[in-house]
Motif scaffolding. Structure first.
Motif, short mmCIF file in Angstrom:
data_model
loop_
_atom_site.label_atom_id
_atom_site.label_comp_id
_atom_site.label_asym_id
_atom_site.label_seq_id
_atom_site.Cartn_x
_atom_site.Cartn_y
_atom_site.Cartn_z
N ARG A 97 7.29 -11.00 -0.53
CA ARG A 97 6.08 -10.39 -1.03
C ARG A 97 6.44 -9.35 -2.09
N VAL A 98 5.47 -9.04 -2.94
CA VAL A 98 5.62 -7.92 -3.86
C VAL A 98 4.81 -6.75 -3.32
N MET A 99 5.45 -5.60 -3.20
CA MET A 99 4.74 -4.40 -2.75
C MET A 99 4.62 -3.45 -3.94
N VAL A 100 3.42 -2.96 -4.15
CA VAL A 100 3.19 -1.97 -5.21
C VAL A 100 2.90 -0.63 -4.55
N VAL A 101 3.78 0.33 -4.73
CA VAL A 101 3.63 1.64 -4.10
C VAL A 101 3.12 2.64 -5.11
N GLU A 102 1.96 3.18 -4.85
CA GLU A 102 1.42 4.19 -5.77
C GLU A 102 1.77 5.58 -5.27
N CYS A 139 7.22 0.73 -8.05
CA CYS A 139 6.77 2.08 -7.80
C CYS A 139 5.96 2.55 -9.01
N VAL A 140 4.71 2.91 -8.77
CA VAL A 140 3.84 3.24 -9.89
C VAL A 140 3.19 4.61 -9.69
N ALA A 141 3.31 5.45 -10.70
CA ALA A 141 2.67 6.76 -10.65
C ALA A 141 1.16 6.59 -10.76
N GLU A 142 0.41 7.44 -10.09
CA GLU A 142 -1.05 7.28 -10.12
C GLU A 142 -1.60 7.37 -11.55
N GLY A 143 -0.86 8.08 -12.42
CA GLY A 143 -1.32 8.24 -13.79
C GLY A 143 -0.77 7.20 -14.75
N ALA A 144 -0.05 6.21 -14.23
CA ALA A 144 0.46 5.15 -15.11
C ALA A 144 -0.70 4.27 -15.56
N GLY A 202 -7.60 2.64 -7.77
CA GLY A 202 -6.43 3.27 -8.38
C GLY A 202 -5.56 2.21 -9.04
N ILE A 203 -4.60 2.67 -9.80
CA ILE A 203 -3.76 1.75 -10.56
C ILE A 203 -2.91 0.88 -9.62
N GLY A 204 -2.56 1.43 -8.44
CA GLY A 204 -1.77 0.66 -7.49
C GLY A 204 -2.50 -0.60 -7.05
N ALA A 205 -3.75 -0.42 -6.64
CA ALA A 205 -4.56 -1.55 -6.18
C ALA A 205 -4.82 -2.53 -7.32
N ARG A 206 -5.10 -1.99 -8.51
CA ARG A 206 -5.38 -2.86 -9.65
C ARG A 206 -4.15 -3.67 -10.04
N LEU A 207 -3.01 -3.00 -10.03
CA LEU A 207 -1.79 -3.69 -10.45
C LEU A 207 -1.42 -4.79 -9.44
#
Lengths: 341, 341, 341, 341
Positions: A162-167, A219-224, A248-253
């Motif tokens: 799986r791919v995990m995106v951590v905001e 790993c994605v910053a909330e402001g990315a 947030g960008i995490g969910a969108r990404l």
């Protein structure tokens, strides 16, 4: 000397360690008096404060939050305070005010200092984005919490291909994403400092799957944010209470990656756990040193300054220097991270 | 380029992060080859090595120890190596050697560099006592482990009205004791840099008990020692196997305090838990950066140097500067700690 | 004996500890052979497996995830497997199959067992909702992660006079919410077992604020839901990719409370960090014991059973008993929690 | 009802959680009064106590130690108390006494109960050696701390090809050694329940080295001892203060192994860190439940009992049953551990 101390702005592990250190140094070494204003500048303006002695700061070194409370203040009331600083100081018998806070608080501190008030600032932000200091306390704790989360997510990502995106936090500067991404061994890091193209992330994931590493953590910053035109525009959604809410960008990404790759991608939004709780040893030491040096600065009459870590030393720097420009992640730090993706 | 890497000396969290980072940067960015020598310089001299690729360094970022093994080497064999460096390098096809180690290893690295061998050092020590770098990786982990122990011991000390003496690592420099003592809120700190008088500690404990704080925690570096004439001479004791064994300073100090105060004092010797296991986020980032910069240094031909943290930057400093003098805790750092006892 | 082992369903800390324990006990004590099927039942049906020896399970005790991979399988293919169990077993030379999994997996195991296949199940779920065993491994780790998060959130809630709503896992049973809520000292707990009325939560918060405790933490299981008519119906929202997405109960509840109270309420959704990463000591011991007893059961011919913790003993219970009814939080356990709100 | 509560004996994580739970349940649900005696039975006999309300137990759930203090009491004074229990109870207006403690305390509680005093005991010991309850709070925390230490020591042992001997608590029962040894993946476990032969440990280490696993970790309970005649007799040594001091079994065993094998073996004595500090989530839940049930027992008039975990339920058992016989590690639990060495 009579010292006033207050904490303002967002929560940050290490605030109590500063309060404790100021109180200890002032009382034990200098024989000063210390009073703590409640809920930041509000307490100062509204006359809410309490004396601090060794007992009132006992047992708080490792406690998150701030025993004094915090708040945000409107700019108008601050200007009013600046105009009346003499009255305020004489009203409380204050010889110096030590505000502990982030960019907003330090800007306020600068305003008061420029009006003539004896002020020594202590910088605080989990985001590590204050210029003029190598690091701020709270940052190491935030990075530690985020790294532990990434450590945990890696094994679950691997088991489920799986791919995990951590905001993680970081609205204007990506330090937490950079360092927790490096420490956690993330395979992609997205920062506010550099718009990302989801296609690059897809390519990275595909390359990993191709060589048998069938998972990835991003790993994605909330402001990315995505580079112009690379992701569909997110419409704010109207919730049941009539508020427009944006994902947030995490969910969108994660949704974007899933859509493009046909592989499971799941977002995890770390949120407030990054800014609460027990500070790391590093942050406790830095906060304690900042408190100590703030008291020394007060006794030297070095007003209009704030404490700053410079290499291994704690120095004093003019508040004006500190708040002029946000400290953002430079390109060469990004490159260090990229080579271990 | 063909890069050799080895780890030497005592265990230190972050070693694997350096190995991983060197390998990633060298392979992914530069297209280099990397070989890892086993058990430090021994592997180099005895021809024991293995190629390192992305797979061999997968999953090791957060692992303690070193996948390459480590050892200590006699000085004589090192001189022999220095004399034959050309043969060694050509034998392995080495363009550069990256030894990761502490003072002994860096001194060896300097010797090889002075003989003409292309060497880039990476400093490593949990003791943080290497000059020329603000901090070394491994130190933050050691301080974190020691701080967690002090946190735990405080509540037990308080419940039982007891004095706890915690002995932490640090034979020649007291950095771990200083920072874990500050972070844990120890009430006394004893460092190798400054002989202590047990009478001062007794006075501190009595003062605490007098104001109702009926417990104390004292953090003592293993290399701390009493001022001349303040404690009875410790005779080595002959154990069942005929070896002379000396009680460590932690156990001796606890016994001394108990004797003087008539109050329970218990030693806790943290020992090897400080140098093993998962590195903190801070140490993983620093180690990763050191590895990256070591590879860049190799490609720039900056031999005879080692990586060093200077403020927020990783710089290169001559090996000669790094190992000339031990970095000890200066007096002003001690004073910062003392005011919060 | 030739033993097949597989892991199926969602990720769960402790899976590797079972695999390791099965392998050690079987090889070292009984001289058996062990093969591990990849990606759960899929590997069994598709012939993907590998032999497990002491080396292949070395170093995995404390590792999250599963070295064998996992997957979910359609029911149809399982029935097919049940029909052909003889062929499957003889194809692999299997004397017993040890599937490690949750409710779905154990139901599948039961199906195979009823068809005649020699099966010994090992229950696994972070949700702790399997009847017939006091606890399952993975649960303690999930509770520990959630508790650490609540610990952190409390200080930030207190400093900002805020309500924090923590959403933890638990779709059908609220064990994680119950125990992490109790351990973290949450001021409200919402479980799937008992619909909640937001008015009760508002009353609790108001009562706390009235007596000077100006913050609250509410722990809510993802499967908790408001009593009929107490909260507005949540419309699924159509995201940019055309998928209908529902806000989780945590986000909805925070919005509802903010709306009703005029106080800040923030959701934190812990998500996948609860099911990944290093298992707690408790889970490692339980998983190791389950593995051991599964092998013993196989040697005793106790097929159609699964391992179960009963008090301090690990017993064998019929698979049929295990999966008939979900273990939900009983009313008296809720009452224990409520008295410390 | 007027409830007295006290904590006696050694420190144990979770004591405060019991005090908090008793207070909450009694005040909030039953409208009782609660007083806490200071320093165990001493406070009861000397009239030192304070009323407990919600504020006095606020924030203590996760705190180690005991806010009431603890002490050990001579048997003679206890008999005196038993003789005068009526006077004591009427003096304080006590309807019930809830002593929280280990074997000694529960024996004292039984004595008081047999004399007629209304007593409900709560068992506490990190050693987990109290019969009649499946587990005691404090034990899980001790095992967790010890396991984390073993996790850390393994990597350092591996890097240096060394044997580490970890001494954990457990004078009469080896539960901590058993479970932390299993959870940490120790390669040998020595318990008080079964004298060990160092030759077996040497054989295990040699076998490991022979198959390329050049390190080992041995977990030894402080109360473990060698089989008669297998290790040289340890003479107590006279220290500088004239006290005879014996090296603990950990240090002796490491020396013995080093002597026999010619390989480095190092002892680590975990000591008091096992019994202090923040309790695990498991222990907080168990302690909270025990407190709740103790109050319910008092209201039911179920005196002379103590709370006990039985499977998933908290039951009441007669104090007489609880303290008759120490719960030691049975042979079958040892066998479970041995198969994964």
């Amino acid at each position: 000397m009579r010292i006033g101390v207050l904490t303002a702005g967002g929560d940050c592990p290490g605030l109590n360690a500063v309060i404790r250190s100021v109180t200890h140094r002032a009382l034990t070494y200098h024989g000063d008096e210390v009073i703590g204003f409640e809920d930041g500048f509000k307490g100062l303006l509204e006359g809410r404060y309490r004396p601090l002695d060794l007992n009132s700061v006992s047992g708080i070194l490792a406690r998150g939050g701030t025993i004094l409370g915090s708040s945000r203040l409107e700019r108008a009331r601050l200007h009013e305070a600046a105009d009346n600083w003499r009255t305020i100081c004489s009203g409380y018998g204050l010889d110096v005010l030590i505000p502990i806070g982030g960019e907003g608080t330090l800007t306020a501190a600068r305003l008061l200092a420029e009006a003539g008030m004896p002020v020594v600032g202590v910088p605080k932000t989990i985001d590590n984005d204050i210029s003029a200091t190598d690091r701020t306390f709270g940052f190491d704790t935030a990075v530690t919490v985020a790294t532990e989360a990434i450590d945990r997510l890696k094994t679950t990502a691997e088991s489920h291909q799986r791919v995990m995106v951590v905001e993680v936090m970081g609205r204007h500067a990506g330090w937490i994403a950079l360092e927790s991404g490096m420490a956690g061994g993330a395979h992609g890091i997205c920062l506010p400092e550099r718009p990302f193209d989801p296609a690059d992330l897809v390519a990275m994931v595909e390359e990993r799957f191709a060589r048998g590493k069938k998972f990835a953590v991003i790993c994605v910053a909330e402001g990315a944010h995505p580079a112009e035109g690379t992701m569909p525009y997110a419409h704010g959604e109207i919730d049941a209470y009539g508020h427009e809410r944006f994902a947030g960008i995490g969910a969108r990404l994660a949704a974007e990656l899933e859509q493009r790759m046909g592989k499971e991608a799941r977002p995890v939004i770390l949120g407030h756990v990054q800014r609460g709780g027990v500070p790391t040893a590093y942050d406790r030491v830095l906060a304690t040193r900042f408190g100590w040096h703030a008291v020394e600065a007060a006794h030297k009459g070095a007003f209009g300054c704030m404490t700053a870590l410079r290499g291994t030393a704690v120095d004093l720097v003019p508040l004006a220097d500190a708040v002029m420009v946000l400290k953002r992640v430079p390109e060469d730090r990004m490159q260090e991270a990229e080579s271990v993706f």
